[in-house]
Motif scaffolding. Structure first.
Motif, PDB file in Angstrom:
ATOM      1  N   VAL A   1     -13.682 -19.416  -2.095  1.00 26.59           N
ATOM      2  CA  VAL A   1     -13.329 -19.587  -3.484  1.00 26.59           C
ATOM      3  C   VAL A   1     -12.817 -18.370  -3.830  1.00 26.59           C
ATOM      4  O   VAL A   1     -13.433 -17.084  -3.569  1.00 26.59           O
ATOM      5  N   ARG A   2     -11.359 -18.410  -4.223  1.00 23.01           N
ATOM      6  CA  ARG A   2     -10.713 -16.913  -4.498  1.00 23.01           C
ATOM      7  C   ARG A   2     -11.220 -16.280  -5.884  1.00 23.01           C
ATOM      8  O   ARG A   2     -11.822 -17.144  -6.746  1.00 23.01           O
ATOM      9  N   THR A   3     -11.309 -15.094  -5.801  1.00 22.31           N
ATOM     10  CA  THR A   3     -11.441 -14.276  -6.940  1.00 22.31           C
ATOM     11  C   THR A   3     -10.407 -13.852  -7.597  1.00 22.31           C
ATOM     12  O   THR A   3      -9.538 -13.108  -6.917  1.00 22.31           O
ATOM     13  N   VAL A   4      -9.699 -14.159  -8.802  1.00 21.32           N
ATOM     14  CA  VAL A   4      -8.566 -13.801  -9.362  1.00 21.32           C
ATOM     15  C   VAL A   4      -8.979 -12.794 -10.411  1.00 21.32           C
ATOM     16  O   VAL A   4      -9.879 -12.905 -11.429  1.00 21.32           O
ATOM     17  N   ARG A   5      -8.419 -11.531 -10.337  1.00 24.33           N
ATOM     18  CA  ARG A   5      -8.579 -10.369 -11.452  1.00 24.33           C
ATOM     19  C   ARG A   5      -7.653 -10.532 -12.397  1.00 24.33           C
ATOM     20  O   ARG A   5      -6.492 -10.487 -12.417  1.00 24.33           O
ATOM     21  N   ALA A   6      -8.347 -10.761 -13.901  1.00 20.02           N
ATOM     22  CA  ALA A   6      -7.287 -10.712 -15.103  1.00 20.02           C
ATOM     23  C   ALA A   6      -7.264  -9.225 -15.537  1.00 20.02           C
ATOM     24  O   ALA A   6      -8.273  -8.446 -15.278  1.00 20.02           O
ATOM     25  N   GLN A   7      -6.107  -8.735 -15.864  1.00 27.13           N
ATOM     26  CA  GLN A   7      -6.062  -7.514 -16.443  1.00 27.13           C
ATOM     27  C   GLN A   7      -5.669  -7.633 -18.159  1.00 27.13           C
ATOM     28  O   GLN A   7      -5.093  -8.521 -18.611  1.00 27.13           O
ATOM     29  N   GLU A   8      -6.189  -6.533 -18.466  1.00 26.92           N
ATOM     30  CA  GLU A   8      -6.167  -6.692 -20.303  1.00 26.92           C
ATOM     31  C   GLU A   8      -4.733  -6.554 -20.585  1.00 26.92           C
ATOM     32  O   GLU A   8      -3.840  -5.758 -20.153  1.00 26.92           O
ATOM     33  N   VAL A   9      -4.277  -7.278 -21.614  1.00 29.37           N
ATOM     34  CA  VAL A   9      -3.034  -7.435 -22.153  1.00 29.37           C
ATOM     35  C   VAL A   9      -3.233  -6.328 -23.516  1.00 29.37           C
ATOM     36  O   VAL A   9      -2.532  -5.567 -23.606  1.00 29.37           O
ATOM     37  N   MET A  10      -4.140  -6.902 -24.273  1.00 26.49           N
ATOM     38  CA  MET A  10      -4.480  -6.101 -25.814  1.00 26.49           C
ATOM     39  C   MET A  10      -5.601  -6.615 -26.582  1.00 26.49           C
ATOM     40  O   MET A  10      -6.009  -7.798 -26.115  1.00 26.49           O
ATOM     41  N   GLN A  11      -5.958  -5.986 -27.324  1.00 28.74           N
ATOM     42  CA  GLN A  11      -7.091  -6.343 -28.162  1.00 28.74           C
ATOM     43  C   GLN A  11      -6.289  -6.712 -29.474  1.00 28.74           C
ATOM     44  O   GLN A  11      -5.337  -6.477 -30.043  1.00 28.74           O
ATOM     45  N   VAL A  12      -6.927  -8.060 -29.837  1.00 23.69           N
ATOM     46  CA  VAL A  12      -6.435  -8.778 -30.963  1.00 23.69           C
ATOM     47  C   VAL A  12      -7.039  -8.769 -32.293  1.00 23.69           C
ATOM     48  O   VAL A  12      -6.620  -8.483 -33.282  1.00 23.69           O
ATOM     49  N   THR A  13      -8.412  -8.802 -32.131  1.00 21.80           N
ATOM     50  CA  THR A  13      -9.284  -8.828 -33.556  1.00 21.80           C
ATOM     51  C   THR A  13     -10.539  -7.735 -33.073  1.00 21.80           C
ATOM     52  O   THR A  13     -10.813  -7.496 -31.905  1.00 21.80           O
ATOM     53  N   ARG A  14     -11.053  -7.476 -34.183  1.00 23.72           N
ATOM     54  CA  ARG A  14     -12.520  -7.021 -33.956  1.00 23.72           C
ATOM     55  C   ARG A  14     -13.537  -7.636 -34.500  1.00 23.72           C
ATOM     56  O   ARG A  14     -13.246  -8.518 -35.440  1.00 23.72           O
ATOM     57  N   ALA A  15     -14.506  -7.145 -34.376  1.00 24.04           N
ATOM     58  CA  ALA A  15     -15.827  -7.920 -34.912  1.00 24.04           C
ATOM     59  C   ALA A  15     -15.827  -7.674 -36.353  1.00 24.04           C
ATOM     60  O   ALA A  15     -15.561  -6.721 -36.759  1.00 24.04           O
ATOM     61  N   HIS A  16     -16.082  -8.741 -36.980  1.00 27.13           N
ATOM     62  CA  HIS A  16     -15.920  -8.958 -38.588  1.00 27.13           C
ATOM     63  C   HIS A  16     -17.579  -8.235 -39.166  1.00 27.13           C
ATOM     64  O   HIS A  16     -18.434  -8.483 -38.469  1.00 27.13           O
TER      65      HIS A  16
END
Length: 339
Positions: A40-55
């Motif tokens: 089973v492959r492991t695919v590493r996702a990379q951060e694009v951006m933060q969209v929201t913060r905890a309310h």
């Protein structure tokens, strides 16, 4: 996507009796069986951006959607956003910027998808049992469907459109009570006729057509399984069976997307990862975040760029709501774009 008994537990105290969903993973065999099984492959996702913060009021945020508009903008919803704060957000993934598109003082929107019939953006309001639509710029809000279906109000979670614009909904009715009273509901493209295609389900969440629009994949949150609902020529139910059992541990099955090759991308609530299966149920890959990513505990959904392979995953947790990107196994289509 949310959870009281899963998705809205903490948030739903602030939104009412809302409850949402999802997450999953898989276990491998041992001995000769494990040795002969494909890796089973492991695919590493990379951060694009933060969209929201905890309310501040709820102490949480939960991104869902996501769906590409015709102008290339990526639309996401914040399930837990209070009134006055952005509930639908448009992201420019190239410039890494975002702007508010829509808010109101009542909705808890758990999915977003553009209709192939009228081009409008459709949202499921889990808290109020409605499906609403917006113009692509966020204006002209309309109630597409509201009311009982076969004598019971829906808790609509995710949505999928067929080629003609008829809408298929995962109704997580019974989630807060922990009972298998969920349904798959079909609503005609005019929003005037609704019927139940499957019932007695364990909090259905993700829903998407297969690559040939012959049937629906849907996940059941509290059973951690993916089922397949074959449709007849009229869009009704022909047969149904359990297709994949997801060994998620503390995580549960959330939203589903399907790429051009028919591979399933299963979001996980309770683990910031996605499980990828082929149409025969073979586990192909696990999409994970980099080890340094902290404070993110759920990867609810993904949109694969239409005609391309760049995939954008909605990830949330105490650290906020983020987009992460990875290369999908095949190109994106309408069934890998929202829901």
């Amino acid at each position: 996507m949310q959870r009281l008994p899963a998705r809205a537990f903490a948030v739903l105290a602030t939104i009412g009796t809302l409850a949402l969903a999802g997450c999953g993973a898989e276990s491998g065999g041992t001995g000769e069986e494990a040795a002969s099984a494909p890796a089973v492959r492991t695919v590493r996702a990379q951060e694009v951006m933060q969209v929201t913060r905890a309310h501040g009021e709820s102490g949480t945020t939960l991104l869902e959607g996501p769906a590409f508009g015709r102008d290339g903008g990526l639309f996401v919803v914040d399930v837990t956003a209070p009134g006055g704060e952005p509930k639908v957000i448009r992201v420019n993934v190239r410039e890494k910027t975002s702007r508010a598109v829509y808010t109101d003082d009542r909705g808890a929107y758990t999915s977003a998808q553009f209709s192939p019939y009228d081009g409008r953006l459709y949202l499921s309001d889990f808290a109020h049992g409605e499906v609403v639509s917006l113009a692509p710029d966020g204006g002209d809000r309309r109630t597409f469907f509201s009311g009982d279906v076969d004598g019971a109000r829906m808790n609509p979670d995710d949505i999928a459109f067929d080629r003609k614009g008829n809408l298929y909904v995962s109704d997580s009715r019974g989630l807060s009570e922990g009972e298998a009273r969920g349904r798959v509901v079909r609503i005609d493209r005019e929003g005037t006729e609704a019927g139940v295609l499957a019932k007695g389900l364990a909090s259905p969440n993700g829903i998407a057509f297969d690559a040939h629009d012959r049937g629906l994949w849907f996940s059941e949150l509290t059973e951690n399984r993916i089922s397949y609902l074959r449709l007849d020529s009229e869009g009704g139910a022909a047969s149904r069976h359990t297709a994949i059992r997801v060994d998620g541990g503390i995580a549960q099955t959330d939203s589903i997307a399907v790429d051009a090759d028919g591979n399933l991308y299963q979001g996980l609530y309770g683990r910031a990862a996605m499980a990828v299966y082929d149409r025969h149920g073979e586990r192909l890959a696990t999409v994970e975040l980099p080890p340094q990513a902290k404070g993110l505990d759920s990867a609810t959904n993904v949109a694969i760029t239409p005609g391309g392979t760049r995939a954008y995953m909605t990830v949330s947790g105490p650290a906020g709501g983020y987009l992460y990107a990875f290369d999908a196994l095949a190109e994106g289509t309408r069934q890998s774009n929202g829901g």
